[in-house]
Design a protein around this motif. Structure first.
Motif, mmCIF file in Angstrom:
data_model
loop_
_atom_site.group_PDB
_atom_site.id
_atom_site.type_symbol
_atom_site.label_atom_id
_atom_site.label_comp_id
_atom_site.label_asym_id
_atom_site.label_seq_id
_atom_site.Cartn_x
_atom_site.Cartn_y
_atom_site.Cartn_z
ATOM 1 N N GLU A 46 11.630 -8.426 21.153
ATOM 2 C CA GLU A 46 11.927 -8.956 22.474
ATOM 3 C C GLU A 46 13.428 -9.030 22.736
ATOM 4 O O GLU A 46 14.233 -9.257 21.834
ATOM 5 N N TYR A 64 20.741 -12.664 29.711
ATOM 6 C CA TYR A 64 20.035 -13.452 28.714
ATOM 7 C C TYR A 64 18.567 -13.585 29.075
ATOM 8 O O TYR A 64 18.207 -13.692 30.248
ATOM 9 N N ALA A 65 17.737 -13.597 28.051
ATOM 10 C CA ALA A 65 16.345 -13.938 28.264
ATOM 11 C C ALA A 65 16.240 -15.394 28.694
ATOM 12 O O ALA A 65 17.060 -16.235 28.309
ATOM 13 N N ASP A 66 15.229 -15.697 29.494
ATOM 14 C CA ASP A 66 15.060 -17.066 29.971
ATOM 15 C C ASP A 66 14.942 -18.065 28.825
ATOM 16 O O ASP A 66 15.403 -19.205 28.936
ATOM 17 N N SER A 67 14.351 -17.645 27.733
ATOM 18 C CA SER A 67 14.118 -18.546 26.618
ATOM 19 C C SER A 67 15.391 -18.974 25.896
ATOM 20 O O SER A 67 15.361 -19.943 25.133
ATOM 21 N N VAL A 68 16.493 -18.269 26.127
ATOM 22 C CA VAL A 68 17.730 -18.585 25.413
ATOM 23 C C VAL A 68 18.875 -18.973 26.332
ATOM 24 O O VAL A 68 19.952 -19.335 25.837
ATOM 25 N N LYS A 69 18.683 -18.920 27.626
ATOM 26 C CA LYS A 69 19.757 -19.273 28.558
ATOM 27 C C LYS A 69 20.224 -20.700 28.317
ATOM 28 O O LYS A 69 19.431 -21.613 28.147
ATOM 29 N N LYS A 91 15.899 -23.699 17.822
ATOM 30 C CA LYS A 91 14.537 -24.204 17.811
ATOM 31 C C LYS A 91 13.720 -23.411 16.804
ATOM 32 O O LYS A 91 14.035 -22.260 16.519
ATOM 33 N N GLU A 93 11.054 -21.860 17.212
ATOM 34 C CA GLU A 93 10.582 -20.634 17.830
ATOM 35 C C GLU A 93 11.645 -19.548 17.912
ATOM 36 O O GLU A 93 11.352 -18.419 18.294
ATOM 37 N N ASP A 94 12.888 -19.867 17.562
ATOM 38 C CA ASP A 94 13.935 -18.860 17.469
ATOM 39 C C ASP A 94 13.874 -18.079 16.161
ATOM 40 O O ASP A 94 14.618 -17.109 15.991
#
Length: 129
Positions: A46, A64-69, A91, A93-94
């Protein structure tokens, strides 16, 4: 013979920080599109972040992906042929293998793996809860 080597991964507690580096050799990369991707076991690779020079070459954009902004920051040092990914507030999930990628200046995009020609071998980031 373009070669990309990632470094800086490791085991970090949730909330901690890391700075990943991608060192490039075998060419001049100052105007290349540079991307970061990650892949967790059993999941697709991803998009994480990227930078790309504008058409006029005056500035470069970051994405940036939304998950890391708000937590990740991509930057580059052209003199060192190195791209960085600063990762804050990690996190669980990272957790993934993080890959650096590069593509010569073009009209290609920057959010999917097929947008890139060259890849590093990855560096493992593990975040404990």
């Amino acid at each position: 013979q373009v070669h990309l080597v990632e470094s800086g991964g490791g085991l970090v507690q949730a909330g901690g920080s890391l700075r990943l580096s991608c060192a490039a050799s075998g060419g001049t990369f100052s105007r290349y599109t540079m991307g970061w991707f990650r892949q967790a076991p059993g999941k697709e690779r991803e998009f994480v972040s990227a930078l790309k020079w504008s058409g006029g070459g005056a500035v470069y954009y970051t994405d940036y992906a939304d998950s890391v902004k708000g937590r990740f920051t991509v930057s580059r040092d052209n003199a060192k042929n190195t791209v960085y990914l600063q990762i804050n507030s990690l996190k669980p999930e990272d957790t993934a293998v993080y890959y650096c990628a590069a593509n010569p200046p073009s009209f290609a995009g920057l959010r999917v793996p097929s947008d890139y020609t060259y890849w590093g071998q990855g560096t493992q980031v593990t975040v404990s809860s």
